[in-house]
Design an enzyme around this catalytic site. Structure first.
Site, PDB file in Angstrom:
ATOM      1  N   PRO A   6       0.793  -1.229   0.000  1.00  0.00           N
ATOM      2  CA  PRO A   6       0.000   0.000   0.000  1.00  0.00           C
ATOM      3  C   PRO A   6       0.826   1.281   0.000  1.00  0.00           C
ATOM      4  CG  PRO A   6      -0.113  -1.113   2.130  1.00  0.00           C
ATOM      5  CD  PRO A   6       0.530  -2.058   1.181  1.00  0.00           C
ATOM      6  N   ASN A   7       0.348   2.233  -0.777  1.00  0.00           N
ATOM      7  CA  ASN A   7       0.919   3.589  -0.861  1.00  0.00           C
ATOM      8  C   ASN A   7       2.286   3.655  -1.536  1.00  0.00           C
ATOM      9  OD1 ASN A   7      -1.294   4.825   0.474  1.00  0.00           O
ATOM     10  ND2 ASN A   7      -0.530   4.030   2.407  1.00  0.00           N
ATOM     11  N   ARG A  61       5.378  11.281  -2.098  1.00  0.00           N
ATOM     12  CA  ARG A  61       5.122  10.916  -0.713  1.00  0.00           C
ATOM     13  C   ARG A  61       6.387  11.093   0.130  1.00  0.00           C
ATOM     14  NH1 ARG A  61       4.344   4.762   1.385  1.00  0.00           N
ATOM     15  NH2 ARG A  61       3.681   5.365   3.478  1.00  0.00           N
ATOM     16  N   TYR A  67      11.240   8.517   1.818  1.00  0.00           N
ATOM     17  CA  TYR A  67      11.055   7.562   0.722  1.00  0.00           C
ATOM     18  C   TYR A  67      11.753   7.945  -0.576  1.00  0.00           C
ATOM     19  CZ  TYR A  67       7.429   6.137   4.003  1.00  0.00           C
ATOM     20  OH  TYR A  67       6.759   5.735   5.137  1.00  0.00           O
ATOM     21  N   ASN A 107       8.150  -5.280  -0.490  1.00  0.00           N
ATOM     22  CA  ASN A 107       7.987  -4.170   0.446  1.00  0.00           C
ATOM     23  C   ASN A 107       6.494  -4.140   0.787  1.00  0.00           C
ATOM     24  OD1 ASN A 107       7.695  -1.823   1.856  1.00  0.00           O
ATOM     25  ND2 ASN A 107       8.911  -0.562   0.459  1.00  0.00           N
ATOM     26  N   ALA A 132       2.905  -0.511   5.033  1.00  0.00           N
ATOM     27  CA  ALA A 132       2.395  -0.510   6.409  1.00  0.00           C
ATOM     28  C   ALA A 132       2.009  -1.912   6.897  1.00  0.00           C
ATOM     29  CB  ALA A 132       1.199   0.431   6.512  1.00  0.00           C
ATOM     30  N   GLU A 160      12.826  -8.786   2.373  1.00  0.00           N
ATOM     31  CA  GLU A 160      11.915  -7.658   2.596  1.00  0.00           C
ATOM     32  C   GLU A 160      12.725  -6.362   2.511  1.00  0.00           C
ATOM     33  OE1 GLU A 160       8.714  -7.987   5.439  1.00  0.00           O
ATOM     34  OE2 GLU A 160       9.256  -6.020   6.282  1.00  0.00           O
ATOM     35  N   HIS A 198      12.714  -1.966   2.743  1.00  0.00           N
ATOM     36  CA  HIS A 198      12.064  -0.713   3.144  1.00  0.00           C
ATOM     37  C   HIS A 198      12.927   0.440   2.681  1.00  0.00           C
ATOM     38  CE1 HIS A 198       9.003  -2.680   5.508  1.00  0.00           C
ATOM     39  NE2 HIS A 198       9.951  -3.508   5.902  1.00  0.00           N
ATOM     40  N   ARG A 255      12.478   5.448  13.167  1.00  0.00           N
ATOM     41  CA  ARG A 255      11.133   5.984  13.028  1.00  0.00           C
ATOM     42  C   ARG A 255      10.238   5.650  14.230  1.00  0.00           C
ATOM     43  NH1 ARG A 255       8.801   5.532   7.210  1.00  0.00           N
ATOM     44  NH2 ARG A 255       7.559   7.233   8.118  1.00  0.00           N
TER      45      ARG A 255
HETATM   46  C1  DQA Z   1       7.865   1.476   4.217  1.00  0.00           C
HETATM   47  C2  DQA Z   1       7.828   1.720   5.720  1.00  0.00           C
HETATM   48  C3  DQA Z   1       6.428   1.517   6.281  1.00  0.00           C
HETATM   49  O1  DQA Z   1       6.416   1.774   7.669  1.00  0.00           O
HETATM   50  C4  DQA Z   1       5.466   2.485   5.605  1.00  0.00           C
HETATM   51  O2  DQA Z   1       4.155   2.268   6.088  1.00  0.00           O
HETATM   52  C5  DQA Z   1       5.528   2.408   4.139  1.00  0.00           C
HETATM   53  C6  DQA Z   1       6.840   2.349   3.492  1.00  0.00           C
HETATM   54  C7  DQA Z   1       9.252   1.800   3.617  1.00  0.00           C
HETATM   55  O3  DQA Z   1       9.508   1.377   2.488  1.00  0.00           O
HETATM   56  O4  DQA Z   1      10.061   2.482   4.251  1.00  0.00           O
HETATM   57  O5  DQA Z   1       4.516   2.476   3.451  1.00  0.00           O
HETATM   58  O6  DQA Z   1       7.596   0.113   3.953  1.00  0.00           O
END
Ligand code: DQA
Length: 140
Positions: free
Chosen positions: A9-10, A17, A22, A71, A74, A95, A97, A104
């Site tokens: 997501p996102n 963003r 990011y 990835n 959230a 995984e 990020h 954080r």
């Molecule tokens: C993320 C870190 C997560 O906490 C966040 O909700 C994201 C992006 C990252 O790539 O740093 O959506 O996965």
């Protein structure tokens, strides 16, 4: 190698963003960078903000790919469903990020889905994906 890269997501709105965490590349820019750096490998990209779609995709991997980079966004912090799907997935899994989760909020310190992966990379922004491909090619 044939590698599936899943983003949750996102991550489809990368670039607009919070660039401090990011970076400023879009997901498409990142995908193109991966393709240009590893021309001899095969990549399939999948993004969804829907938990069930991510679970279904993970459950379809066995036998089709050599490795998975994911990835979960959230969902990384609380999705038991994605954790369980990854646990059943037999390929090498990393995984990634973009942000440095160690620096954080407390709610991002629980790395639930990473427990089902072989490794995780955090804090190198878009380069996290490139580093993950390198590592998989070396260690798979
Ligand atoms: C993320 C870190 C997560 O906490 C966040 O909700 C994201 C992006 C990252 O790539 O740093 O959506 O996965």
């Amino acid at each position: 190698m044939k590698i599936l890269i899943i983003n949750g997501p996102n991550l489809d709105i990368l670039g607009e963003r919070n660039p401090q965490h990011y970076g400023d590349m879009s997901l498409l820019d990142i995908q193109n960078e991966i393709l240009s750096q590893f021309p001899d490998d095969q990549f399939v990209f999948f993004q969804s903000s829907i938990e069930g779609e991510l679970v279904n995709k993970i459950n379809s991997i066995n036998g089709l790919y050599d490795a998975l980079i994911i990835n979960p966004g959230a969902y990384s912090h609380y999705s038991v469903a994605i954790h369980d799907a990854l646990e059943n997935c037999k390929v090498k899994k990393v995984e990634v990020h973009l942000s440095n989760l160690a620096k954080r909020e407390d709610f991002r310190q629980n790395l639930l889905t990473a427990r089902s992966c072989d490794a995780y990379i955090s804090g190198f922004k878009e380069n996290a994906y490139i580093i993950a491909v390198f590592a998989l090619k070396k260690y798979t």
